[in-house]
Scaffold this motif. Sequence first.
Motif, PDB file in Angstrom:
ATOM      1  N   ASN A  70       0.814  -1.204   0.000  1.00  0.00           N
ATOM      2  CA  ASN A  70       0.000   0.000   0.000  1.00  0.00           C
ATOM      3  C   ASN A  70       0.853   1.261   0.000  1.00  0.00           C
ATOM      4  O   ASN A  70       0.476   2.283  -0.553  1.00  0.00           O
ATOM      5  N   ASN A  71       2.017   1.206   0.635  1.00  0.00           N
ATOM      6  CA  ASN A  71       2.916   2.345   0.681  1.00  0.00           C
ATOM      7  C   ASN A  71       3.783   2.350  -0.572  1.00  0.00           C
ATOM      8  O   ASN A  71       4.638   1.478  -0.741  1.00  0.00           O
ATOM      9  N   PRO A  72       3.622   3.315  -1.471  1.00  0.00           N
ATOM     10  CA  PRO A  72       4.401   3.309  -2.725  1.00  0.00           C
ATOM     11  C   PRO A  72       5.895   3.482  -2.481  1.00  0.00           C
ATOM     12  O   PRO A  72       6.699   3.064  -3.315  1.00  0.00           O
ATOM     13  N   ALA A  73       6.288   4.096  -1.352  1.00  0.00           N
ATOM     14  CA  ALA A  73       7.716   4.260  -1.074  1.00  0.00           C
ATOM     15  C   ALA A  73       8.385   2.909  -0.844  1.00  0.00           C
ATOM     16  O   ALA A  73       9.530   2.683  -1.243  1.00  0.00           O
ATOM     17  N   THR A  74       7.647   2.005  -0.202  1.00  0.00           N
ATOM     18  CA  THR A  74       8.184   0.658   0.033  1.00  0.00           C
ATOM     19  C   THR A  74       8.486  -0.050  -1.276  1.00  0.00           C
ATOM     20  O   THR A  74       9.399  -0.881  -1.357  1.00  0.00           O
ATOM     21  N   ALA A  75       7.727   0.303  -2.318  1.00  0.00           N
ATOM     22  CA  ALA A  75       7.947  -0.312  -3.629  1.00  0.00           C
ATOM     23  C   ALA A  75       9.350  -0.029  -4.156  1.00  0.00           C
ATOM     24  O   ALA A  75       9.886  -0.798  -4.957  1.00  0.00           O
ATOM     25  N   ILE A  76       9.975   1.044  -3.705  1.00  0.00           N
ATOM     26  CA  ILE A  76      11.331   1.379  -4.159  1.00  0.00           C
ATOM     27  C   ILE A  76      12.313   0.292  -3.731  1.00  0.00           C
ATOM     28  O   ILE A  76      13.124  -0.192  -4.534  1.00  0.00           O
ATOM     29  N   LEU A  77      12.224  -0.088  -2.443  1.00  0.00           N
ATOM     30  CA  LEU A  77      13.117  -1.142  -1.954  1.00  0.00           C
ATOM     31  C   LEU A  77      12.800  -2.477  -2.609  1.00  0.00           C
ATOM     32  O   LEU A  77      13.713  -3.238  -2.961  1.00  0.00           O
ATOM     33  N   ASN A  78      11.516  -2.776  -2.787  1.00  0.00           N
ATOM     34  CA  ASN A  78      11.136  -4.019  -3.451  1.00  0.00           C
ATOM     35  C   ASN A  78      11.634  -4.055  -4.891  1.00  0.00           C
ATOM     36  O   ASN A  78      12.085  -5.089  -5.383  1.00  0.00           O
ATOM     37  N   TRP A  79      11.542  -2.903  -5.569  1.00  0.00           N
ATOM     38  CA  TRP A  79      11.998  -2.845  -6.967  1.00  0.00           C
ATOM     39  C   TRP A  79      13.503  -3.040  -7.064  1.00  0.00           C
ATOM     40  O   TRP A  79      13.991  -3.723  -7.976  1.00  0.00           O
ATOM     41  N   ILE A  80      14.263  -2.458  -6.153  1.00  0.00           N
ATOM     42  CA  ILE A  80      15.717  -2.658  -6.156  1.00  0.00           C
ATOM     43  C   ILE A  80      16.038  -4.141  -5.991  1.00  0.00           C
ATOM     44  O   ILE A  80      16.867  -4.705  -6.722  1.00  0.00           O
ATOM     45  N   LEU A  81      15.369  -4.781  -5.029  1.00  0.00           N
ATOM     46  CA  LEU A  81      15.609  -6.210  -4.797  1.00  0.00           C
ATOM     47  C   LEU A  81      15.220  -7.044  -6.004  1.00  0.00           C
ATOM     48  O   LEU A  81      15.973  -7.918  -6.446  1.00  0.00           O
ATOM     49  N   LEU A  82      14.046  -6.779  -6.570  1.00  0.00           N
ATOM     50  CA  LEU A  82      13.603  -7.525  -7.751  1.00  0.00           C
ATOM     51  C   LEU A  82      14.534  -7.322  -8.937  1.00  0.00           C
ATOM     52  O   LEU A  82      14.840  -8.262  -9.682  1.00  0.00           O
ATOM     53  N   THR A  83      14.984  -6.090  -9.127  1.00  0.00           N
ATOM     54  CA  THR A  83      15.868  -5.792 -10.263  1.00  0.00           C
ATOM     55  C   THR A  83      17.176  -6.567 -10.153  1.00  0.00           C
ATOM     56  O   THR A  83      17.635  -7.198 -11.118  1.00  0.00           O
ATOM     57  N   VAL A  84      17.776  -6.523  -8.969  1.00  0.00           N
ATOM     58  CA  VAL A  84      19.041  -7.234  -8.755  1.00  0.00           C
ATOM     59  C   VAL A  84      18.847  -8.733  -8.968  1.00  0.00           C
ATOM     60  O   VAL A  84      19.676  -9.399  -9.590  1.00  0.00           O
ATOM     61  N   ARG A  85      17.729  -9.281  -8.482  1.00  0.00           N
ATOM     62  CA  ARG A  85      17.480 -10.712  -8.631  1.00  0.00           C
ATOM     63  C   ARG A  85      17.121 -11.100 -10.064  1.00  0.00           C
ATOM     64  O   ARG A  85      17.358 -12.240 -10.489  1.00  0.00           O
ATOM     65  N   SER A  86      16.568 -10.160 -10.819  1.00  0.00           N
ATOM     66  CA  SER A  86      16.210 -10.450 -12.216  1.00  0.00           C
ATOM     67  C   SER A  86      17.444 -10.614 -13.091  1.00  0.00           C
ATOM     68  O   SER A  86      17.352 -11.180 -14.180  1.00  0.00           O
ATOM     69  N   TRP A  87      18.585 -10.148 -12.629  1.00  0.00           N
ATOM     70  CA  TRP A  87      19.820 -10.316 -13.409  1.00  0.00           C
ATOM     71  C   TRP A  87      20.173 -11.797 -13.555  1.00  0.00           C
ATOM     72  O   TRP A  87      20.797 -12.192 -14.533  1.00  0.00           O
ATOM     73  N   ASP A  88      19.771 -12.614 -12.591  1.00  0.00           N
ATOM     74  CA  ASP A  88      20.036 -14.056 -12.655  1.00  0.00           C
ATOM     75  C   ASP A  88      18.805 -14.863 -13.059  1.00  0.00           C
ATOM     76  O   ASP A  88      18.939 -15.983 -13.553  1.00  0.00           O
ATOM     77  N   VAL A  89      17.617 -14.285 -12.828  1.00  0.00           N
ATOM     78  CA  VAL A  89      16.363 -14.973 -13.176  1.00  0.00           C
ATOM     79  C   VAL A  89      15.486 -14.006 -13.979  1.00  0.00           C
ATOM     80  O   VAL A  89      14.709 -13.231 -13.411  1.00  0.00           O
ATOM     81  N   PRO A  90      15.599 -14.027 -15.303  1.00  0.00           N
ATOM     82  CA  PRO A  90      14.856 -13.070 -16.145  1.00  0.00           C
ATOM     83  C   PRO A  90      13.342 -13.155 -16.003  1.00  0.00           C
ATOM     84  O   PRO A  90      12.642 -12.204 -16.371  1.00  0.00           O
ATOM     85  N   GLU A  91      12.817 -14.262 -15.478  1.00  0.00           N
ATOM     86  CA  GLU A  91      11.368 -14.380 -15.293  1.00  0.00           C
ATOM     87  C   GLU A  91      10.819 -13.287 -14.372  1.00  0.00           C
ATOM     88  O   GLU A  91       9.609 -13.048 -14.330  1.00  0.00           O
ATOM     89  N   LEU A  92      11.694 -12.615 -13.634  1.00  0.00           N
ATOM     90  CA  LEU A  92      11.260 -11.544 -12.728  1.00  0.00           C
ATOM     91  C   LEU A  92      11.100 -10.196 -13.434  1.00  0.00           C
ATOM     92  O   LEU A  92      10.697  -9.214 -12.807  1.00  0.00           O
ATOM     93  N   ASP A  93      11.437 -10.146 -14.718  1.00  0.00           N
ATOM     94  CA  ASP A  93      11.386  -8.868 -15.440  1.00  0.00           C
ATOM     95  C   ASP A  93       9.995  -8.231 -15.384  1.00  0.00           C
ATOM     96  O   ASP A  93       9.864  -7.012 -15.227  1.00  0.00           O
TER      97      ASP A  93
END
Length: 511
Positions: free
Chosen positions: A131-154
Amino acid sequence: MNNRLLMKSLPLVASVLGQKYGVKVHIGGDKAFTDGRTIQLPALPLDSDEVLQCMARGFLDHEAAHIRETNFEWLKLAKFTPFEMHIWNSLEDWRVENKLAEIFPGCRKNFQRLIRHLFINDNGQNQRAENNPATAILNWILLTVRSWDVPELDKACADTASIIEVHYPGLVDRIKSILQKVRAKCDSTQDCILYTREIAALLKQYLNESQKNKSKGRGPAQNLEKLIRSKSSDLPKGFSEALEEHLVKNVPDNVDEGLQVAKDGYKKLAELDKDELTQTRKASTALKSRLHGIIQAKTISHNRIGRYGHLSTAHLHRIAVGNPRMFRSRQESHGISTAVHILMDCSGSMRRRIGLASQVSNTVVSALNSINGVNVGVSAFPAIRIQGGENYDEPTVAPILNHGQKLHSHFGVAASGSTPLGEVLWWTFQQMLPLPEKRKIILCITDGVPDNPANAQQAIKDGSQNGFEIYGLGINSEAVFHLFPGKSRVITELSDLAPAMFGLLQESLTK
């Protein structure tokens, strides 16, 4: 030893990986963590499924990567806020895992499976915006870094980025430029610290710009400011936290019903007295004579034709073709390559039997130690904790004679405490696994009444499937017949030992 079965046996996997990565691994309790030197896995169910085993294996790989690659002194000096620490963890987790995968390529697939499960298969750990859009920033950083090894997260990255863009226009691209440098140039803990500071500084700058430009709305700016000032408990779970939580929630309500491995302890050892030594020498002589008969039958003699020895007239024709291999020599080959580990039960229920158990252990070791190709070790359980003294709630075991150590006569021990046989068997498997001998035999000298029969039976089953031969020697107790069906004997005095051990070991030593 069957490698497929080995990799399905968590304690043995932990032992192999611990030696491979140069770290210590403990299994037991209700927590998952590392202290920078040792990795602690919780007591997981005895019938853990493939997914849970994958989680445990991934946790070992992940924490081992940190122990090997993370410079904790640099991290301590950084003095991060919880918000900065969350960003650093996302970057450093990715960095150390890839460093480990460069050295041990098999880790990469384990990490990819782990990421897919935590971020894709497990809906509860989908790191999309809350619900908090600011929290999405941290989630996006984590997802982006993890997508480098697992493209399904794109796709998840793109969805989260679109939410951020609505509330914080232009921010995603500005962070992305820093993350691109992380992917290309981040090579150390210090690098991760510097890039973390750069991202944190960018977010603070963006916050200042937003506060000056009120047209962007006060809500998003307030949320971002709150995020930057957050306590650890207010931040979304990081990768390590999600993994730890997944493991811990699978711990049985009664920890003792889970899979645990005994920890190293110590035992106060006393030398056997003169009468006891006289009796053990006599019994050992009787056992030696029987065992040596087995060994002599196993010795194979054969002729070898080569360049040295006695001239073989049957091979003189080789002179015509210049072949010098026409000499016969006699060779003997010994088919024995066996490691034997004796586990001596020193629990309270053995109090009246412990004298005989000590003599039996010394006798068996003396007899086996005289056989070339047999490597003997002895341990006693339970033991005294190295830290904290006597507390038999925690399964412990103490070596009396290490494999390869010179034989001594300090086999006298006191009996007290519980009977964590299953946990001690797992510890013994770990100790014997690296030994070079082809055959591995475990002899349990006990009254056959473990604290947790299901745990002990599971350990015996898994150990047998992985190539360990496990036998029981009951001291005035027939309970071993139920625990080791078809692979046990009972003795009531030392003179019974030779025929009992001959019956148990004859087939094993000559296989």
